[in-house]
Write an enzyme that holds these catalytic residues in place. Structure first.
Site, PDB file in Angstrom:
ATOM      1  N   ILE A  14       7.191  -0.360   1.417  1.00 55.35           N
ATOM      2  CA  ILE A  14       8.037   0.680   0.812  1.00 55.35           C
ATOM      3  C   ILE A  14       7.237   1.987   0.739  1.00 55.35           C
ATOM      4  O   ILE A  14       6.156   2.004   0.151  1.00 55.35           O
ATOM      5  CB  ILE A  14       8.486   0.313  -0.631  1.00 55.35           C
ATOM      6  CG1 ILE A  14       9.058  -1.102  -0.681  1.00 55.35           C
ATOM      7  CG2 ILE A  14       9.488   1.325  -1.156  1.00 55.35           C
ATOM      8  CD1 ILE A  14       9.426  -1.573  -2.090  1.00 55.35           C
ATOM      9  N   LYS A  32      -1.854  -1.955  -8.659  1.00 53.36           N
ATOM     10  CA  LYS A  32      -0.808  -1.095  -8.082  1.00 53.36           C
ATOM     11  C   LYS A  32      -0.191  -0.194  -9.159  1.00 53.36           C
ATOM     12  O   LYS A  32       0.087   0.974  -8.900  1.00 53.36           O
ATOM     13  CB  LYS A  32       0.268  -1.963  -7.439  1.00 53.36           C
ATOM     14  CG  LYS A  32      -0.256  -2.704  -6.205  1.00 53.36           C
ATOM     15  CD  LYS A  32       0.699  -3.796  -5.786  1.00 53.36           C
ATOM     16  CE  LYS A  32       0.212  -4.513  -4.550  1.00 53.36           C
ATOM     17  NZ  LYS A  32       0.943  -5.742  -4.275  1.00 53.36           N
ATOM     18  N   GLY A  52       3.229  -8.794   3.700  1.00 53.81           N
ATOM     19  CA  GLY A  52       3.492  -9.321   5.040  1.00 53.81           C
ATOM     20  C   GLY A  52       2.942  -8.392   6.110  1.00 53.81           C
ATOM     21  O   GLY A  52       2.711  -7.208   5.883  1.00 53.81           O
ATOM     22  N   ASP A 111      -3.356  -7.990  -9.232  1.00 55.40           N
ATOM     23  CA  ASP A 111      -2.930  -7.212  -8.058  1.00 55.40           C
ATOM     24  C   ASP A 111      -1.841  -6.205  -8.471  1.00 55.40           C
ATOM     25  O   ASP A 111      -1.893  -5.030  -8.100  1.00 55.40           O
ATOM     26  CB  ASP A 111      -2.414  -8.159  -6.971  1.00 55.40           C
ATOM     27  CG  ASP A 111      -1.894  -7.418  -5.759  1.00 55.40           C
ATOM     28  OD1 ASP A 111      -2.722  -6.987  -4.934  1.00 55.40           O
ATOM     29  OD2 ASP A 111      -0.663  -7.237  -5.649  1.00 55.40           O
ATOM     30  N   GLY A 137       3.588  -2.686  -0.311  1.00 53.26           N
ATOM     31  CA  GLY A 137       3.579  -2.975   1.133  1.00 53.26           C
ATOM     32  C   GLY A 137       4.356  -2.024   2.010  1.00 53.26           C
ATOM     33  O   GLY A 137       3.869  -0.942   2.348  1.00 53.26           O
ATOM     34  N   GLU A 195      -3.290 -12.551  -1.725  1.00 53.81           N
ATOM     35  CA  GLU A 195      -4.631 -12.013  -1.526  1.00 53.81           C
ATOM     36  C   GLU A 195      -5.572 -13.138  -1.094  1.00 53.81           C
ATOM     37  O   GLU A 195      -5.257 -14.322  -1.277  1.00 53.81           O
ATOM     38  CB  GLU A 195      -5.145 -11.399  -2.832  1.00 53.81           C
ATOM     39  CG  GLU A 195      -4.340 -10.209  -3.298  1.00 53.81           C
ATOM     40  CD  GLU A 195      -4.291  -9.098  -2.265  1.00 53.81           C
ATOM     41  OE1 GLU A 195      -5.330  -8.530  -1.939  1.00 53.81           O
ATOM     42  OE2 GLU A 195      -3.189  -8.801  -1.769  1.00 53.81           O
TER      43      GLU A 195
HETATM   44  P1  NDP Z   1      -6.909 -11.122   5.637  1.00 53.66           P
HETATM   45  O1  NDP Z   1      -7.746 -11.996   4.784  1.00 53.66           O
HETATM   46  O2  NDP Z   1      -5.763 -11.696   6.358  1.00 53.66           O
HETATM   47  O3  NDP Z   1      -7.851 -10.386   6.717  1.00 53.66           O
HETATM   48  C1  NDP Z   1      -9.101  -9.863   6.414  1.00 53.66           C
HETATM   49  C2  NDP Z   1      -9.798  -9.448   7.718  1.00 53.66           C
HETATM   50  O4  NDP Z   1     -11.043  -8.848   7.384  1.00 53.66           O
HETATM   51  C3  NDP Z   1     -10.099 -10.604   8.667  1.00 53.66           C
HETATM   52  O5  NDP Z   1      -9.883 -10.180   9.995  1.00 53.66           O
HETATM   53  C4  NDP Z   1     -11.598 -10.874   8.459  1.00 53.66           C
HETATM   54  O6  NDP Z   1     -12.277 -11.293   9.622  1.00 53.66           O
HETATM   55  C5  NDP Z   1     -12.102  -9.486   8.088  1.00 53.66           C
HETATM   56  N1  NDP Z   1     -13.246  -9.528   7.191  1.00 53.66           N
HETATM   57  C6  NDP Z   1     -13.289  -9.962   5.919  1.00 53.66           C
HETATM   58  N2  NDP Z   1     -14.531  -9.799   5.399  1.00 53.66           N
HETATM   59  C7  NDP Z   1     -15.281  -9.242   6.378  1.00 53.66           C
HETATM   60  C8  NDP Z   1     -16.641  -8.843   6.484  1.00 53.66           C
HETATM   61  N3  NDP Z   1     -17.487  -8.969   5.459  1.00 53.66           N
HETATM   62  N4  NDP Z   1     -17.076  -8.304   7.648  1.00 53.66           N
HETATM   63  C9  NDP Z   1     -16.241  -8.172   8.691  1.00 53.66           C
HETATM   64  N5  NDP Z   1     -14.939  -8.541   8.676  1.00 53.66           N
HETATM   65  C10 NDP Z   1     -14.477  -9.066   7.525  1.00 53.66           C
HETATM   66  O7  NDP Z   1      -6.438  -9.909   4.688  1.00 53.66           O
HETATM   67  P2  NDP Z   1      -5.055  -9.120   4.741  1.00 53.66           P
HETATM   68  O8  NDP Z   1      -4.844  -8.595   6.097  1.00 53.66           O
HETATM   69  O9  NDP Z   1      -4.001  -9.926   4.088  1.00 53.66           O
HETATM   70  O10 NDP Z   1      -5.352  -7.926   3.709  1.00 53.66           O
HETATM   71  C11 NDP Z   1      -6.176  -6.839   4.073  1.00 53.66           C
HETATM   72  C12 NDP Z   1      -6.059  -5.741   3.012  1.00 53.66           C
HETATM   73  O11 NDP Z   1      -4.711  -5.319   2.928  1.00 53.66           O
HETATM   74  C13 NDP Z   1      -6.434  -6.168   1.586  1.00 53.66           C
HETATM   75  O12 NDP Z   1      -6.998  -5.069   0.932  1.00 53.66           O
HETATM   76  C14 NDP Z   1      -5.097  -6.509   0.962  1.00 53.66           C
HETATM   77  O13 NDP Z   1      -5.098  -6.390  -0.444  1.00 53.66           O
HETATM   78  C15 NDP Z   1      -4.235  -5.437   1.588  1.00 53.66           C
HETATM   79  N6  NDP Z   1      -2.813  -5.733   1.633  1.00 53.66           N
HETATM   80  C16 NDP Z   1      -2.384  -6.919   2.150  1.00 53.66           C
HETATM   81  C17 NDP Z   1      -1.033  -7.188   2.239  1.00 53.66           C
HETATM   82  C18 NDP Z   1      -0.528  -8.465   2.793  1.00 53.66           C
HETATM   83  O14 NDP Z   1       0.705  -8.656   2.808  1.00 53.66           O
HETATM   84  N7  NDP Z   1      -1.377  -9.364   3.268  1.00 53.66           N
HETATM   85  C19 NDP Z   1      -0.049  -6.189   1.788  1.00 53.66           C
HETATM   86  C20 NDP Z   1      -0.614  -4.960   1.276  1.00 53.66           C
HETATM   87  C21 NDP Z   1      -1.947  -4.756   1.208  1.00 53.66           C
HETATM   88  P3  NDP Z   1     -11.933 -12.685  10.399  1.00 53.66           P
HETATM   89  O15 NDP Z   1     -10.557 -12.472  10.957  1.00 53.66           O
HETATM   90  O16 NDP Z   1     -12.969 -12.820  11.435  1.00 53.66           O
HETATM   91  O17 NDP Z   1     -11.982 -13.738   9.343  1.00 53.66           O
HETATM   92  N1  HSE Z   2      -0.853  -9.982  -2.360  1.00 49.57           N
HETATM   93  C1  HSE Z   2      -0.039  -8.825  -2.371  1.00 49.57           C
HETATM   94  C2  HSE Z   2       1.357  -9.207  -2.818  1.00 49.57           C
HETATM   95  C3  HSE Z   2       0.007  -8.196  -1.012  1.00 49.57           C
HETATM   96  O1  HSE Z   2       1.686 -10.411  -2.814  1.00 49.57           O
HETATM   97  O2  HSE Z   2       2.133  -8.334  -3.178  1.00 49.57           O
HETATM   98  C4  HSE Z   2       0.733  -6.890  -1.001  1.00 49.57           C
HETATM   99  O3  HSE Z   2       0.022  -5.913  -1.710  1.00 49.57           O
END
Ligand code: NDP
Ligand code: HSE
Length: 437
Positions: free
Chosen positions: A142, A211, A308, A207, A140, A196
């Site tokens: 770091i 990484k 986050g 996950d 995330g 996730e």
């Molecule tokens: P979320 O589930 O919170 O958000 C996903 C977003 O993508 C939503 O806005 C959703 O739309 C949109 N979406 C999903 N599917 C579709 C689709 N088929 N067409 C159009 N829009 C779509 O995910 P996160 O923000 O938590 O994670 C995003 C990425 O970041 C992932 O790859 C995750 O592994 C990575 N990540 C996440 C971290 C975390 O702390 N959460 C940390 C590090 C990496 P809508 O809002 O309309 O539902």
């Molecule tokens: N689901 C992941 C975690 C998000 O908990 O570490 C950051 O990659």
């Protein structure tokens, strides 16, 4: 030498507006002045792809910016950089390939995609003169990947060991502090946006494995596949395991290990016992920390929030700044990672480790002797032994820790123990790390 390009503004298309996407918008808005100063022009978010344009959002956003059609971003000639924070492998992969073919630079937080198709995507990026940066995909907030690729570029990395999943660290922290069950802690991690979309990937260790595959590939300059990572998650970790571990002076953490010795590599993710005095033992909640050992630098440790909204978005927007600096200098697509070495994985005979084992056995004459004999027959020495008689009276609980031996030897013993009549249940087996013998 190319001159410095003067840009009026940078137009960004954002795929996804969930936990991370929302953080990206916040950082671009709140730090616009500082970002413009660094890159010499403002950042404009032209379009944002979502699933549901009517959904209530945590931030205010002009509704005309939202779209449900990916073509508004990946085929939009006005967009220079695509930030992908949707997640998943398909259709995301095809969208990113299309964007690269349209000469758009990519910033992504998507470890699922990078762990499976990173080399292919990097090749396409290079062929199109585009950057593809993915700092947020590991740990995330770091800045670990850039540290490996740049800060430690002069060294030869021998080992990386750490906590690279925030959700499981949050769950194990809450369970070990007492009073919060696995289920409740997981729900809390989901509500805080750490988990996730499908938290199975977190709790089953996948996950973290993605990484570690990315880290090991970069750190050891080779191509590590997801299938090369030995993976075990935290779903079988119980409160009793945590209690017994404490009695022995350990804590349980989901630990990723990437080790290289004599050109041979081992990559694993599993719940591991660490001495309470080990620095990783005090890394709690959603925080991540990774030790990186280099031949010249020795031991370094990187610590910070592993998940986050704003922490992850910090890495994403920093990648965006890197893309823009490259755009101004006209050097995009020239710094992409390309592996130097053929991959050579360690055999089980070459993986040397220690274990903590908890068993329920028949409380009768010679029971423990039979178990001790199995270890002895395979050249494994026991280090500590604890026996608790428990009810019903004919059962006893045995906890042992071992000295070091090869994984191959341990696997033979575990197999033998399973068929030993005196053993009622093998309750748990954990690798022990972080302790000098
Ligand atoms: P979320 O589930 O919170 O958000 C996903 C977003 O993508 C939503 O806005 C959703 O739309 C949109 N979406 C999903 N599917 C579709 C689709 N088929 N067409 C159009 N829009 C779509 O995910 P996160 O923000 O938590 O994670 C995003 C990425 O970041 C992932 O790859 C995750 O592994 C990575 N990540 C996440 C971290 C975390 O702390 N959460 C940390 C590090 C990496 P809508 O809002 O309309 O539902
Ligand atoms: N689901 C992941 C975690 C998000 O908990 O570490 C950051 O990659």
């Amino acid at each position: 030498m190319k001159g410095v390009l003067i840009l009026d503004c940078i137009s960004v298309g954002l795929l996804g507006l969930g936990t991370v996407g929302t953080g990206v918008i916040r950082i671009i808005e709140n730090h616009q002045e500082q970002l413009s100063h660094q890159i010499g022009c403002p950042i404009i978010v032209k379009k944002v792809l979502v699933q549901n344009v009517h959904k209530e959002r945590a931030i205010k956003i002009d509704p005309s910016v939202l779209t449900t059609d990916p073509n508004d971003i990946i085929n939009n000639p006005e967009i220079d950089v695509v930030i992908e924070v949707i997640g998943g492998v398909e259709p995301t992969k095809e969208w990113l390939i299309q964007a690269l073919r349209n000469k758009k630079h990519i910033v992504t937080a998507n470890k699922d995609l990078l762990a499976l198709h990173g080399p292919e995507l990097l090749k396409i990026a290079k062929a199109n003169g585009c950057d593809l940066f993915y700092e947020a995909s590991v740990a995330g907030g770091i800045p670990l990947l850039r540290t490996l690729a740049e800060g430690l570029a002069s060294d030869r990395i021998t080992r990386m060991m750490g906590i690279v999943n925030g959700t499981t660290n949050y769950i194990l922290t809450k369970m070990s502090k007492g009073g919060t069950s696995y289920e409740v802690a997981l729900q809390e991690a989901q509500a805080k946006g750490f988990a996730e979309a499908d938290p199975t990937a977190d709790v089953e260790g996948l996950d973290a494995a993605r990484k570690m595959a990315i880290l090991a590939g970069l750190g050891f300059s080779t191509q590590i596949e997801l299938a090369d990572v030995k993976v075990k998650g935290i779903t079988s970790v119980t409160e009793s395991d945590i209690e017994y571990a404490k009695q022995f002076g350990y804590t349980i953490k989901l630990i990723g290990i990437a080790d290289r010795k004599n050109e041979k590599i081992e990559v694993s993710v599993e719940p591991v016992l660490l001495p309470l005095s080990h620095p990783l033992s005090s890394v709690n909640d959603e925080y991540n920390a990774v030790f990186v050992y280099g031949e010249a630098v020795g031991k370094t440790m990187f610590f910070g929030p592993g998940a986050g909204s704003l922490p992850t978005a910090t890495s994403v927007v920093s990648d965006l700044v890197a893309v823009m600096k490259n755009m101004r200098l006209g050097v995009n697509g020239t710094h992409l990672f390309s592996p130097q070495y053929e991959k050579c994985l360690k055999r089980d005979e070459e993986i040397i480790l220690r274990y903590f084992i908890r068993l329920l056995i028949k409380d009768e004459v010679g029971s423990f002797a039979q178990i001790a004999t199995e270890f002895a027959n395979h050249g494994i020495s026991l280090k500590r032994i604890l026996q608790h008689p428990i009810h019903p009276r004919e059962t006893a609980e045995i906890v042992v820790t071992t000295h070091r031996s090869s994984l191959a030897n341990f696997e033979k013993v575990f197999h033998r123990l399973e068929s030993l009549g005196t053993i009622q249940t093998i309750k748990s087996i954990y690798r022990i790390e972080g302790e000098d013998e």
